[in-house]
Structures are given as structure tokens and as C-alpha cells.
Write an enzyme that holds these catalytic residues in place. Structure first.
Site, PDB file in Angstrom:
ATOM      1  N   GLU A 209       0.819  -1.221   0.000  1.00  0.00           N
ATOM      2  CA  GLU A 209       0.000   0.000   0.000  1.00  0.00           C
ATOM      3  C   GLU A 209       0.850   1.267   0.000  1.00  0.00           C
ATOM      4  O   GLU A 209       1.699   1.469   0.872  1.00  0.00           O
ATOM      5  CB  GLU A 209      -0.937   0.018   1.215  1.00  0.00           C
ATOM      6  CG  GLU A 209      -1.841   1.246   1.252  1.00  0.00           C
ATOM      7  CD  GLU A 209      -2.965   1.136   2.262  1.00  0.00           C
ATOM      8  OE1 GLU A 209      -3.619   2.168   2.514  1.00  0.00           O
ATOM      9  OE2 GLU A 209      -3.194   0.038   2.807  1.00  0.00           O
ATOM     10  N   LYS A 225      -8.619  -1.026   1.130  1.00  0.00           N
ATOM     11  CA  LYS A 225      -9.646  -1.305   2.130  1.00  0.00           C
ATOM     12  C   LYS A 225     -10.590  -2.329   1.533  1.00  0.00           C
ATOM     13  O   LYS A 225     -11.217  -2.082   0.499  1.00  0.00           O
ATOM     14  CB  LYS A 225     -10.416  -0.024   2.473  1.00  0.00           C
ATOM     15  CG  LYS A 225     -10.894   0.020   3.893  1.00  0.00           C
ATOM     16  CD  LYS A 225      -9.724   0.151   4.833  1.00  0.00           C
ATOM     17  CE  LYS A 225     -10.197   0.118   6.274  1.00  0.00           C
ATOM     18  NZ  LYS A 225      -9.078  -0.175   7.177  1.00  0.00           N
TER      19      LYS A 225
END
Length: 397
Positions: A209, A225
Site C-alpha cells: 500500500e 480497504k
């Protein structure tokens, strides 16, 4: 123990640089020349300290709108930068929560590297004698589930829209932890795969990420997410989940707001929304948010705007951090912070998810997930365990 300021630490013996984001062509020809360690008790602003320390060693990032240049024949190459989640909360004036279970690990590390004509040795191979003992969690499944219910109650009161809860586990070890942490860093899809070490501590990161990067003159963040097993059914379930999509969109909006604080007016945009990609044995939903930096934006102001990352805090960020401080039994240590590379020509920092740290004779690991009103406590506990299980197995060897 409270110290009187940051430590400028003597450089460690040289090995091949494994810091995330280090230029691949330079990794065997870098020498560490300076490092800074800072912990929350030292006082001062870690973001400002990092920017000033880098500038003092030839890496000036006080205006990110000015393009830089990496010269492999120049002395300075760049620096590894690590900032803990606690340090990010500190810059916001918010409580960092419970103390870290890995107190030897600093909250800010900056390691400056210069080019050398003498190739450095490769990372040492795994030595015999590595043994990892049983993991001990810092909260029970029942306590974790109760924390999920507490977040849902806070959402019902209107205190928050979403809060990310993170659990911690530690295991005793014998032997050298660095090869085990390097195995973690080498996982496929680990965009920020790498290791960093110092006196009495080491960390390994396999994060996919992007917390914040500067790419083609724009600030870029890629929040992740939403997670499911990497099966055809798991992908269909993730794409169809209203709960996961709502949670994801909340964080995208938070990231848009974070970037807007340091962006040129009107330049924030969502380039990609809820793209499902694979990481090892998991499907993940990822978005890309970008913006043009405001004139004169420096590294310190950028760190203050985006740290700690929205995908591991919640929305609104300050209210979510207050929930985290009240509910999580131990600090986040090496996890949920920033780790990457800052050079004259680049800035690329990942979020320290899928991250483990060695401190003393314990190995530490963190895992969690975002909680919304629709969250099922038992399912959230199971998801965190599923995220941690393959990493625990990998670290055991």
C-alpha cells in the site's frame, strides 16, 4: 526513559541496502553515512526533524514542486525514512495511545546513504539456530470482539463513521531475526518490501500500500480497504459487498481531504476507485487519489497531512485516533506507520501493514481491519486472524 532530544546514531556495519524504494541499481554500491533516531519522549516535531536532517545531509525536500535529479555519480543517493503511527498521531497533537510493545524501536528513523565505488556485501544468509516460539496475543478474541462493539456504539452516537482496530501478538525467538524478516519482505506483490535495522531492533515490511508518493509531479496515495481470500468466489464477494464498498469510499473521501490540505486548489482527483487486485492469497480493493502539490510544499507539511494513514485510522481521523487510543491494549509499534525512500528526485513511502519487528528477544506482529456499523464482531476477529496466520507461518521458517 525520556531523553533530551533525537539521537544521531553511529552508522552500522555495511551490507547490501534492503530499504523499500532504494534505487535497484544502487543497492550494492551504497554506504550508510548518517542516521537519526527519535522517540516520542524526545520532544520536538518528528516531521520537521526529518526534513531538517535530510537537508543537512544533501537531500533538500522543502519544495516538492521542484523536480529533483538522481545522479548515480553524485555522492548522495537518498535516505530510508520510517515514521511510526505514534509519531504521526504526535504530529497531530493526538494521543498515540498505549505504549509500544517494542520500546527499543524508535518512532522516527532516517538513514542517509551515499554512493561508493566499493560494492557492499549481500545480506547475510539464514543462520542455523533460528527458532520462533508460540505467539501470545495482546487481547483475547472476546476482548477484540468487545472493542468492535464499542466502535459500533461510537458510530451509533455519531462520534465516528469508521475506526480501524489493530491487534498485536508477540513470540519469543532465538537466533538472528533478519533473515526471517527478509523472507517476509520478499513476498510477491510487496511494493514496499524491505528491511530496516538498528541497535537492538529490526523490522521487515511486505506492504503493497502506497501511503504517499510523488509521481510525475503529483502527490499520490493508494488506500487499500476490503479483503477476501484469493478465490473466484472471494473476488465476487468483495465486488458485491456493500459494507466493504461503503467502508472503502469513506477512506477515499478522507484521503481526498488529507491531500486537499496540501494541494493546489481544485487539483485533487480520484484516478481509480475500488479496483480489486491480488496480494499473495488475498484479494484487496485499492483506489488511487492524486493531487498537485501546493507551491512551496515541503516534506514536513506533507507528512503532517497524511500521517498516520487514513486507511488504518478511520474517519474522521482525529476522532478515530481517540477511539484507537482508548480501545487498543498496546501501541502499534512498527505497524500502521510509514516506510520508504526519500531522495533528491523522489519520495515514495508505503504504509507499514504486513509488517513485523524484532525487539530484544521478541518478534512482534500486528493485524486488524476497519470497523463500520455493519461489522460483525466475530467476522472481524476472524479476518484479523486470517491476515496474520500466513505471516506467522512465514516468519517461523
Amino acid at each position: 526513559m525520556t531523553r533530551n532530544g533525537p539521537d544521531v546514531v553511529e552508522a552500522l556495519p555495511q551490507v547490501e541496502v534492503d530499504a523499500p524504494g532504494a534505487p535497484p541499481g544502487c543497492r550494492r554500491r551504497l554506504v550508510e553515512t548518517a542516521r537519526l533516531h527519535w522517540s516520542a519522549g524526545d520532544g520536538g516535531d518528528p516531521a520537521d526533524l526529518a526534513q531538517r536532517f535530510l537537508a543537512a545531509h544533501g537531500i533538500t525536500r522543502d519544495d516538492l514542486t521542484r523536480p529533483g535529479r538522481h545522479d548515480p555519480d553524485d555522492a548522495v543517493c537518498g535516505a530510508a525514512l520510517y515514521l511510526s503511527a505514534a509519531a504521526g498521531a504526535y504530529t497531530l497533537g493526538v494521543s498515540p495511545g498505549a505504549p509500544s510493545p517494542a520500546p527499543t524501536l524508535p518512532d522516527l528513523v532516517v538513514v542517509v546513504y551515499h554512493h561508493t565505488d566499493r560494492p557492499t556485501p549481500a545480506l547475510p544468509p539464514a543462520r542455523a539456530g533460528w527458532r520462533l516460539g508460540p505467539w501470545r496475543d495482546s487481547w483475547t478474541p472476546a476482548a477484540h470482539a468487545a472493542a468492535v462493539d464499542a466502535v459500533r456504539a461510537a458510530i451509533a452516537r455519531g462520534d465516528v463513521y469508521q475506526t480501524n482496530l489493530v491487534g498485536h501478538a508477540a513470540a519469543p525467538y532465538t537466533g538472528d531475526p533478519l533473515p526471517a524478516l527478509a523472507r517476509l519482505a520478499a513476498l510477491p506483490g510487496a511494493r514496499y518490501g524491505g528491511t530496516l535495522r538498528g541497535p537492538g531492533w529490526a523490522l521487515g515490511c511486505a506492504s503493497p500500500e502506497t501511503l504517499i508518493a510523488v509521481e510525475h509531479g503529483r502527490l499520490v496515495t493508494r488506500p487499500i480497504k476490503g479483503t477476501r481470500p484469493a478465490t473466484p468466489a472471494g473476488r465476487r464477494e468483495l465486488l458485491a459487498s456493500a459494507k466493504e464498498r461503503a467502508e472503502h469510499v469513506m477512506i477515499v473521501d478522507l484521503e481526498r481531504n488529507d491531500l486537499a490540505r496540501v494541494a493546489r486548489t481544485g487539483s485533487v482527483r480520484v484516478d481509480e476507485l475500488f479496483a480489486v487486485r491480488r496480494w499473495c492469497d488475498l484479494w484487496q480493493a485499492e483506489s488511487t487519489v492524486s493531487a498537485a502539490p501546493a507551491d512551496g510544499l515541503g516534506l514536513a507539511d506533507l507528512l503532517r497531512a497524511v500521517c498516520p494513514g487514513g486507511s488504518v485510522t478511520g474517519a474522521p481521523k482525529r476522532a478515530a485516533l481517540a477511539q484507537i487510543a482508548a480501545l487498543e491494549p498496546v501501541g502499534r509499534g512498527a505497524s500502521m506507520g510509514a516506510l520508504g525512500w526519500v531522495g533528491p528526485d523522489r519520495l515514495d513511502l508505503g504504509l507499514t501493514i504486513r509488517t513485523a519487528a524484532a525487539d530484544g528477544d521478541l518478534l512482534h506482529l500486528w493485524a486488524g481491519g476497519g470497523i463500520t456499523w455493519d461489522s460483525d464482531p466475530a467476522a472481524e476477529v476472524a479476518e484479523a486472524a486470517a491476515k496474520a496466520a500466513p505471516i506467522r507461518a512465514l516468519l517461523a521458517g
